[in-house]
Design a protein around this motif. Structure first.
Motif, PDB file in Angstrom:
ATOM      1  N   MET A  81      60.714  14.525 -17.489  1.00  0.00           N
ATOM      2  CA  MET A  81      61.655  14.271 -18.590  1.00  0.00           C
ATOM      3  C   MET A  81      60.950  13.805 -19.853  1.00  0.00           C
ATOM      4  SD  MET A  81      64.624  12.229 -16.567  1.00  0.00           S
ATOM      5  CE  MET A  81      65.314  12.812 -15.027  1.00  0.00           C
ATOM      6  N   GLY A  82      59.605  13.654 -19.761  1.00  0.00           N
ATOM      7  CA  GLY A  82      58.879  13.164 -20.921  1.00  0.00           C
ATOM      8  C   GLY A  82      58.811  11.660 -20.980  1.00  0.00           C
ATOM      9  N   ILE A  83      59.243  10.987 -19.916  1.00  0.00           N
ATOM     10  CA  ILE A  83      59.245   9.516 -19.883  1.00  0.00           C
ATOM     11  C   ILE A  83      58.156   9.061 -18.925  1.00  0.00           C
ATOM     12  CG2 ILE A  83      60.591   7.461 -19.304  1.00  0.00           C
ATOM     13  CD1 ILE A  83      63.106   9.044 -19.983  1.00  0.00           C
ATOM     14  N   SER A  84      57.378   8.066 -19.352  1.00  0.00           N
ATOM     15  CA  SER A  84      56.352   7.481 -18.490  1.00  0.00           C
ATOM     16  C   SER A  84      56.771   6.067 -18.104  1.00  0.00           C
ATOM     17  CB  SER A  84      55.000   7.431 -19.212  1.00  0.00           C
ATOM     18  OG  SER A  84      55.060   6.571 -20.339  1.00  0.00           O
ATOM     19  N   VAL A  85      56.516   5.735 -16.829  1.00  0.00           N
ATOM     20  CA  VAL A  85      56.829   4.393 -16.332  1.00  0.00           C
ATOM     21  C   VAL A  85      55.627   3.507 -16.634  1.00  0.00           C
ATOM     22  CG1 VAL A  85      57.459   3.008 -14.332  1.00  0.00           C
ATOM     23  CG2 VAL A  85      58.279   5.369 -14.543  1.00  0.00           C
ATOM     24  N   VAL A  86      55.807   2.552 -17.504  1.00  0.00           N
ATOM     25  CA  VAL A  86      54.720   1.653 -17.876  1.00  0.00           C
ATOM     26  C   VAL A  86      54.436   0.665 -16.750  1.00  0.00           C
ATOM     27  CG1 VAL A  86      53.905  -0.039 -19.547  1.00  0.00           C
ATOM     28  CG2 VAL A  86      55.286   1.911 -20.301  1.00  0.00           C
ATOM     29  N   SER A  87      55.507   0.088 -16.159  1.00  0.00           N
ATOM     30  CA  SER A  87      55.325  -0.866 -15.066  1.00  0.00           C
ATOM     31  C   SER A  87      56.614  -0.975 -14.282  1.00  0.00           C
ATOM     32  CB  SER A  87      54.916  -2.243 -15.600  1.00  0.00           C
ATOM     33  OG  SER A  87      55.985  -2.815 -16.345  1.00  0.00           O
ATOM     34  N   TYR A  88      56.444  -1.430 -13.015  1.00  0.00           N
ATOM     35  CA  TYR A  88      57.590  -1.692 -12.165  1.00  0.00           C
ATOM     36  C   TYR A  88      57.225  -2.861 -11.256  1.00  0.00           C
ATOM     37  CZ  TYR A  88      61.108  -1.399  -8.520  1.00  0.00           C
ATOM     38  OH  TYR A  88      62.118  -1.719  -7.629  1.00  0.00           O
ATOM     39  N   THR A  89      58.094  -3.858 -11.210  1.00  0.00           N
ATOM     40  CA  THR A  89      57.895  -5.015 -10.334  1.00  0.00           C
ATOM     41  C   THR A  89      59.193  -5.332  -9.615  1.00  0.00           C
ATOM     42  OG1 THR A  89      58.423  -6.542 -12.161  1.00  0.00           O
ATOM     43  CG2 THR A  89      56.093  -6.025 -11.780  1.00  0.00           C
ATOM     44  N   LEU A  90      59.048  -5.831  -8.397  1.00  0.00           N
ATOM     45  CA  LEU A  90      60.203  -6.229  -7.581  1.00  0.00           C
ATOM     46  C   LEU A  90      60.590  -7.655  -7.967  1.00  0.00           C
ATOM     47  CD1 LEU A  90      62.137  -5.485  -5.303  1.00  0.00           C
ATOM     48  CD2 LEU A  90      60.442  -6.382  -3.682  1.00  0.00           C
ATOM     49  N   LYS A  91      61.793  -7.798  -8.461  1.00  0.00           N
ATOM     50  CA  LYS A  91      62.252  -9.095  -8.959  1.00  0.00           C
ATOM     51  C   LYS A  91      62.900  -9.942  -7.880  1.00  0.00           C
ATOM     52  CE  LYS A  91      65.275 -11.166 -12.444  1.00  0.00           C
ATOM     53  NZ  LYS A  91      66.249 -10.893 -13.530  1.00  0.00           N
ATOM     54  N   ASP A  92      63.790  -9.355  -7.064  1.00  0.00           N
ATOM     55  CA  ASP A  92      64.549 -10.171  -6.120  1.00  0.00           C
ATOM     56  C   ASP A  92      64.954  -9.315  -4.927  1.00  0.00           C
ATOM     57  OD1 ASP A  92      65.950 -12.337  -5.042  1.00  0.00           O
ATOM     58  OD2 ASP A  92      67.828 -11.646  -5.927  1.00  0.00           O
ATOM     59  N   VAL A  93      64.971  -9.957  -3.740  1.00  0.00           N
ATOM     60  CA  VAL A  93      65.453  -9.340  -2.506  1.00  0.00           C
ATOM     61  C   VAL A  93      66.357 -10.364  -1.826  1.00  0.00           C
ATOM     62  CG1 VAL A  93      64.824  -8.348  -0.282  1.00  0.00           C
ATOM     63  CG2 VAL A  93      63.352  -7.963  -2.255  1.00  0.00           C
ATOM     64  N   HIS A  94      67.607  -9.975  -1.544  1.00  0.00           N
ATOM     65  CA  HIS A  94      68.523 -10.891  -0.855  1.00  0.00           C
ATOM     66  C   HIS A  94      69.524 -10.065  -0.049  1.00  0.00           C
ATOM     67  CE1 HIS A  94      70.731  -9.874  -4.560  1.00  0.00           C
ATOM     68  NE2 HIS A  94      71.840 -10.090  -3.845  1.00  0.00           N
ATOM     69  N   ASP A  95      70.230 -10.765   0.864  1.00  0.00           N
ATOM     70  CA  ASP A  95      71.250 -10.103   1.676  1.00  0.00           C
ATOM     71  C   ASP A  95      72.398 -11.073   1.912  1.00  0.00           C
ATOM     72  OD1 ASP A  95      70.650 -10.799   5.054  1.00  0.00           O
ATOM     73  OD2 ASP A  95      69.572 -11.747   3.385  1.00  0.00           O
ATOM     74  N   ASP A  96      73.548 -10.522   2.338  1.00  0.00           N
ATOM     75  CA  ASP A  96      74.747 -11.336   2.589  1.00  0.00           C
ATOM     76  C   ASP A  96      74.873 -11.733   4.050  1.00  0.00           C
ATOM     77  OD1 ASP A  96      75.334 -11.031  -0.084  1.00  0.00           O
ATOM     78  OD2 ASP A  96      76.580  -9.247   0.238  1.00  0.00           O
ATOM     79  N   GLN A  97      73.960 -11.304   4.923  1.00  0.00           N
ATOM     80  CA  GLN A  97      74.065 -11.569   6.355  1.00  0.00           C
ATOM     81  C   GLN A  97      73.120 -12.695   6.810  1.00  0.00           C
ATOM     82  OE1 GLN A  97      76.345  -9.871   8.010  1.00  0.00           O
ATOM     83  NE2 GLN A  97      76.834  -8.631   6.188  1.00  0.00           N
ATOM     84  N   ASP A  98      72.481 -13.365   5.868  1.00  0.00           N
ATOM     85  CA  ASP A  98      71.517 -14.440   6.159  1.00  0.00           C
ATOM     86  C   ASP A  98      70.353 -13.944   7.027  1.00  0.00           C
ATOM     87  OD1 ASP A  98      72.885 -16.285   4.674  1.00  0.00           O
ATOM     88  OD2 ASP A  98      74.036 -17.043   6.390  1.00  0.00           O
ATOM     89  N   TYR A  99      70.054 -12.657   6.897  1.00  0.00           N
ATOM     90  CA  TYR A  99      68.942 -12.104   7.691  1.00  0.00           C
ATOM     91  C   TYR A  99      67.611 -12.682   7.208  1.00  0.00           C
ATOM     92  CZ  TYR A  99      66.037  -8.626  10.064  1.00  0.00           C
ATOM     93  OH  TYR A  99      65.086  -8.013  10.860  1.00  0.00           O
ATOM     94  N   LEU A 100      67.429 -12.689   5.873  1.00  0.00           N
ATOM     95  CA  LEU A 100      66.186 -13.223   5.327  1.00  0.00           C
ATOM     96  C   LEU A 100      66.067 -14.715   5.582  1.00  0.00           C
ATOM     97  CD1 LEU A 100      66.131 -11.320   1.902  1.00  0.00           C
ATOM     98  CD2 LEU A 100      64.734 -10.853   3.913  1.00  0.00           C
ATOM     99  N   HIS A 101      67.249 -15.401   5.568  1.00  0.00           N
ATOM    100  CA  HIS A 101      67.227 -16.837   5.853  1.00  0.00           C
ATOM    101  C   HIS A 101      66.789 -17.095   7.286  1.00  0.00           C
ATOM    102  CE1 HIS A 101      68.200 -21.022   5.363  1.00  0.00           C
ATOM    103  NE2 HIS A 101      69.035 -20.979   6.411  1.00  0.00           N
ATOM    104  N   SER A 102      67.239 -16.216   8.187  1.00  0.00           N
ATOM    105  CA  SER A 102      66.835 -16.352   9.594  1.00  0.00           C
ATOM    106  C   SER A 102      65.337 -16.100   9.759  1.00  0.00           C
ATOM    107  CB  SER A 102      67.625 -15.372  10.459  1.00  0.00           C
ATOM    108  OG  SER A 102      69.011 -15.638  10.374  1.00  0.00           O
ATOM    109  N   LEU A 103      64.836 -15.078   9.030  1.00  0.00           N
ATOM    110  CA  LEU A 103      63.395 -14.856   9.064  1.00  0.00           C
ATOM    111  C   LEU A 103      62.630 -16.061   8.548  1.00  0.00           C
ATOM    112  CD1 LEU A 103      63.103 -11.162   7.757  1.00  0.00           C
ATOM    113  CD2 LEU A 103      62.809 -11.976  10.106  1.00  0.00           C
ATOM    114  N   GLY A 104      63.180 -16.689   7.528  1.00  0.00           N
ATOM    115  CA  GLY A 104      62.548 -17.882   6.982  1.00  0.00           C
ATOM    116  C   GLY A 104      62.560 -19.023   7.970  1.00  0.00           C
TER     117      GLY A 104
END
Length: 443
Positions: free
Chosen positions: A155-178
């Motif tokens: 499309m003529g567009i270049s991606v300068v950068s990409y970073t992952l800002k946040d990961v969360h869930d509503d099932q407390d899965y990540l909390h359980s991993l923690g």
């Protein structure tokens, strides 16, 4: 005046400029394909050419993917931040962007890029597990960046950068991993604390053991030192007592010796007196005998001595005369021998002078003659080492002589090389000079 101002405005309308954050596209008369300029200026003919602008600013996109099911079916929400822009330095990408986004605003362009990135982000989430996304965010960001860049480039567009800002869930899965990780960390902490306490107790026990060992070693060394001291002291006491005993015994022996000495001195004194009496008696006896000898023997002995002295004087005179005669004879004989030696020396000197004249006249021949005289001596010296050899072992190769003939042959071979050696040392060729000397003698 009004005409000049109108013409000036017209000229200004024919020249267009843009900054480095936008690009100009000139199309129309003589512009096929259209001219694209990123950051610069261009001349445009009014009425027959058209100019359009497209922004090259960087766009920040908040890429949100809500409740996307991962590979294990766990719904999570992921938010990423991407920086994109239309690439103005690449002519092909700029042309593609102009074809797709010319006339659109930055918001519309951002929305198109956002939807594309969100689609790729959701697709990658579906192929990964929650643990892979949560634990390795760099890998997830690189995958989204790589996949999205391949589409946006078209499309003529270049991606300068990409970073992952946040990961969360509503099932407390990540909390359980923690929680599991927290429990694991707490368990490791308790284990580490227990191990540290155990190590501390072990080190303390080792330190106590080393302390006790050092104390025992110190006591052993002290006991050794005490033992050495006692042994040395006992040895010194034995030596002192021995010296005391020797001193006391020496004193007693000295007293006994002095007593014996006094007794011996008294005995000697008695013996001296007795000896003196004997000497007096012997002297009287000697005096008596001397008088008797003088009367019977001394007088005739003196007469005999006188006669013998006269005979000895006569014999001495005879010997002196004989010695003088013999000395005169030796002197005359020595003079004669000296004359003989002088005549012999003169003859030898004349012979040497003649030999020198002969050497001067027949120099090379004389040298050859001398060398030929010395050849037997040379052969003797060359073969002399063989006289000290006790055993000789000879190995034949099948094509040469063996035994004494081989040894004598080697000696003769060495002798045959002497003329060459003499020629190198003196410059005289023995064969030619020998022939010439023979011819001279023949003449």
């Amino acid at each position: 005046m009004a005409l000049v101002q109108h013409n000036t405005r017209l000229v200004f309308k024919m020249f267009y400029t843009c900054g480095p954050n936008e690009a100009m596209v000139v199309s129309g008369f003589c512009r096929s394909p259209p001219l694209m300029i990123a950051g610069g200026r261009v001349f445009v003919f009014p009425c027959v050419q058209q100019i359009q602008r497209i922004s090259l600013n960087t766009l920040t996109l908040n890429v949100k993917s809500d409740k996307v099911y991962t590979r294990h079916g766990v719904p999570i929400s992921v938010t990423g931040i991407a920086q994109v822009k239309i690439q103005g330095q690449n002519k092909e990408m700029l042309a593609a962007a102009c074809q797709m986004f010319m006339g659109k605003s930055d918001g519309e362009i951002a929305q198109i890029a956002l939807e594309t990135l969100e689609g790729h982000q959701r697709a990658i989430i579906a192929h990964l597990t929650v643990e892979e996304i949560y634990k390795d965010r760099k890998k997830f960001s690189e995958q989204v960046f790589k996949v999205a860049s391949s589409d946006l480039v078209n499309m003529g567009i270049s991606v300068v950068s990409y970073t992952l800002k946040d990961v969360h869930d509503d099932q407390d899965y990540l909390h359980s991993l923690g929680k599991a990780r927290t429990a694991q960390v707490q368990r490791d902490a308790r284990i580490g604390e227990a191990q540290n306490k155990r190590d501390a107790v072990i080190r303390e026990a080792h330190a106590m053991q080393e302390k006790v060992s050092a104390q025992y070693l110190n006591e052993i060394e002290m006991a050794k030192a005490q033992r050495d001291f006692e042994l040395k002291k006992a040895a010194y006491d034995v030596e002192v007592n021995t010296k005391k005993a020797e001193s006391e015994m020496a004193y007693q022996l000295q007293v006994v010796a002095k007593t014996k000495q006094c007794i011996e001195a008294e005995k000697m004194q008695v013996q001296v007196v007795e000896r003196a009496q004997q000497i007096m008696l012997q002297e009287q006896e000697i005096t008596r005998k001397e008088k008797e000898l003088e009367a019977k023997i001394r007088k005739p002995a003196e007469a005999e001595r006188y006669r013998l002295e006269k005979l000895a004087e006569a014999e001495r005179c005879q010997l002196i005369m004989e010695a003088e005669a013999e000395a005169e004879s030796i002197r005359v004989k020595g003079e004669a021998e000296a004359l003989v030696l002088e005549a012999k020396g003169r003859a030898e000197a004349e012979q040497m002078a003649k030999k020198a004249e002969a050497f001067q006249e027949y120099r090379e021949g004389a040298m050859v003659d001398m060398l030929l005289e010395k050849l037997p001596l040379m052969a003797e010296e060359i073969s002399k080492p063989l006289l000290g050899v006790q055993k000789v072992t000879m190995v034949s190769s099948g094509g040469s002589e063996v035994g004494p003939a081989k040894l004598t042959g080697e000696v003769l071979e060495i002798m045959s090389r002497l003329p060459e050696t003499v020629e190198k040392l003196t410059g005289v060729r023995i064969s030619q000079n020998q022939a010439s000397s023979v011819s001279t003698c023949a003449c």
